[in-house]
Design a protein around this motif. Structure first.
Motif: not given
Length: 216
Positions: A43-47, A54-55, A140-142, A145-147
């Protein structure tokens, strides 16, 4: 002659298998390189080019902590953290982001020696009180990804301001030196600098004010 051709053909095929292997479908684990989510295992995602938790799902494969239940829009705490004799809920999720997301605006000092403890997570830097910057709750910081992205914050007095996301308001950990002794953030926090509060015309002595926010 026929046998010679046959063995030569076999030799060529054998060498093609050795020197020209089929394309690799390697799957990366925690912190492994990736370009798309298909490059990451489970379930890992690419960040930011690396495979991570995945948050939105709430897994903690890479962090090694106890997994939290998946978020289905009804974000609930998955445990508590006891700090200075009080228990604080821990969250890995936040309410869904909309064009007018309800939040609690808190006041934070992002400068060196300020409320935030260490430097901001997004850029590993400190930020002066004059900069319009914010930290967002873990959900929300996810995962970062919102940096560096801009958000619009609107106060009840009708005034709004654009601010840059530079840090996470950690909703899972706290009460240590890394978090300047602060308890975990609630799951609906926009933690703003002095400049954000001043641009909104808010009284900083209040400490917490209801606002709405959205991606700019």
């Amino acid at each position: 002659m026929a046998n010679t051709v046959y063995f030569v053909s076999l030799f060529l095929v054998f060498n093609m298998i050795i020197f020209f292997p089929p394309p690799s479908n390697a799957i990366s684990s925690c912190n492994g390189p990736c370009r798309t989510e298909n490059d990451c295992s489970g379930q890992l995602i690419c960040i930011n080019g690396k495979c991570n938790d995945d948050p939105e799902v709430g897994t903690h494969t890479c962090s090694g902590s106890n997994p939290a239940p998946p978020s289905n829009g009804d974000c609930k705490p998955y445990g508590t953290l006891r700090c200075n004799g009080k228990s604080y809920p821990k969250y890995s999720c936040s309410p869904p982001v909309t064009s007018s997301t309800k939040a609690s605006l808190t006041l934070n000092d992002f400068s060196k020696g300020g409320d935030g403890g260490g430097p901001s997570e997004c850029d590993d830097k400190y930020h002066e009180k004059t900069e319009r910057v914010v930290a967002l709750s873990t959900g929300w910081y996810a995962g970062g990804t919102r940096c560096g992205k801009m958000v619009r914050i609107t106060a009840g007095n009708g005034r709004s301001v654009l601010a840059k996301v530079v840090d996470e308001c950690d909703s899972r950990n706290g009460c240590d030196s890394e978090h300047a002794g602060q308890p975990p953030c609630h799951n609906n926090i926009v933690d703003g600098s002095d400049a954000v509060w001043e641009a909104l015309g808010l009284n900083k002595d209040l400490g917490v004010v209801d606002v709405t926010w959205s991606m700019a």
